[in-house]
Design a protein around this motif. Structure first.
Motif, PDB file in Angstrom:
ATOM      1  N   PRO A  22       7.532  78.137 -99.867  1.00  0.00           N
ATOM      2  CA  PRO A  22       6.522  79.087-100.342  1.00  0.00           C
ATOM      3  C   PRO A  22       5.362  78.347-101.008  1.00  0.00           C
ATOM      4  N   PHE A  24       2.123  78.996-103.721  1.00  0.00           N
ATOM      5  CA  PHE A  24       1.609  79.902-104.738  1.00  0.00           C
ATOM      6  C   PHE A  24       0.201  79.461-105.095  1.00  0.00           C
ATOM      7  N   SER A  29       0.267  83.523-110.394  1.00  0.00           N
ATOM      8  CA  SER A  29       1.298  83.422-109.364  1.00  0.00           C
ATOM      9  C   SER A  29       2.240  82.240-109.643  1.00  0.00           C
ATOM     10  N   ILE A  30       1.654  81.117-109.992  1.00  0.00           N
ATOM     11  CA  ILE A  30       2.451  79.910-110.263  1.00  0.00           C
ATOM     12  C   ILE A  30       3.376  80.137-111.447  1.00  0.00           C
ATOM     13  N   SER A  32       4.398  82.978-112.771  1.00  0.00           N
ATOM     14  CA  SER A  32       5.425  84.000-112.466  1.00  0.00           C
ATOM     15  C   SER A  32       6.596  83.375-111.724  1.00  0.00           C
ATOM     16  N   CYS A  33       6.298  82.528-110.766  1.00  0.00           N
ATOM     17  CA  CYS A  33       7.352  81.852-110.002  1.00  0.00           C
ATOM     18  C   CYS A  33       8.201  80.970-110.915  1.00  0.00           C
ATOM     19  N   LEU A  34       7.547  80.181-111.766  1.00  0.00           N
ATOM     20  CA  LEU A  34       8.283  79.282-112.665  1.00  0.00           C
ATOM     21  C   LEU A  34       9.116  80.067-113.670  1.00  0.00           C
ATOM     22  N   GLU A  36      10.449  82.926-113.242  1.00  0.00           N
ATOM     23  CA  GLU A  36      11.612  83.466-112.536  1.00  0.00           C
ATOM     24  C   GLU A  36      12.648  82.358-112.288  1.00  0.00           C
ATOM     25  N   ASP A  37      12.190  81.212-111.814  1.00  0.00           N
ATOM     26  CA  ASP A  37      13.106  80.119-111.471  1.00  0.00           C
ATOM     27  C   ASP A  37      13.733  79.457-112.701  1.00  0.00           C
TER      28      ASP A  37
END
Length: 147
Positions: A22, A24, A29-30, A32-34, A36-37
């Motif tokens: 994916p 980002f 966006s970046i 949000s991804c971090l 979550e992970d």
């Protein structure tokens, strides 16, 4: 006299890398991804390449609500670093000598101990060159290298 023929260059004017993952775009966006992970990780390390825009990255990660610690605040004063590295410098702004100075030598041990990063209870992000070196061993490391 006939001019020498031009040699053909092997310089790639349009380099690219294929990525099967994916992608980002944009800080929201970046982050949000971090989030979550790495939501279960109390400490994150954001390792910066020299010249990366530390202020912009710090502002972006401040949106997480986590405490931010800049590695520059844990380093020795500039005068000490100049003494440490001075013998490797030359008058040429691009070239010096290969250094045997280790990254750990740039940090002020008392400041690192006082920061007590491994025992922090609130969520924390360490940002800057050497962030991974002062973060707990199990902290996720994000590498940023865009100047």
């Amino acid at each position: 006299m006939k001019p020498a023929p031009m040699t053909r260059t092997n310089y790639d004017k349009t380099p690219s890398t294929t990525v099967d993952a994916p992608i980002f775009s944009g800080w929201n966006s970046i982050i949000s991804c971090l989030e979550e992970d790495f939501r279960k990780s109390p400490v994150w390390a954001v390792e910066l390449y020299t010249g990366t825009l530390e202020e912009e990255i710090s502002q972006a990660f401040a949106r997480t609500g986590r405490e931010i610690v800049l590695t520059r605040s844990l380093m020795k004063p500039e005068a000490e670093i100049r003494r440490l590295t001075g013998r490797f410098m030359t008058d040429d702004v691009l070239f010096g000598y290969v250094s045997n100075v280790r990254l750990s030598e740039y940090f002020n041990e008392a400041k690192v101990r006082a920061a007590d990063i491994p025992h922090r209870h609130s969520p924390l992000i360490i940002i800057g060159t050497g962030a991974a070196a002062v973060a707990p061993k199990d902290a996720p490391v994000i590498y940023a290298d865009m100047a």
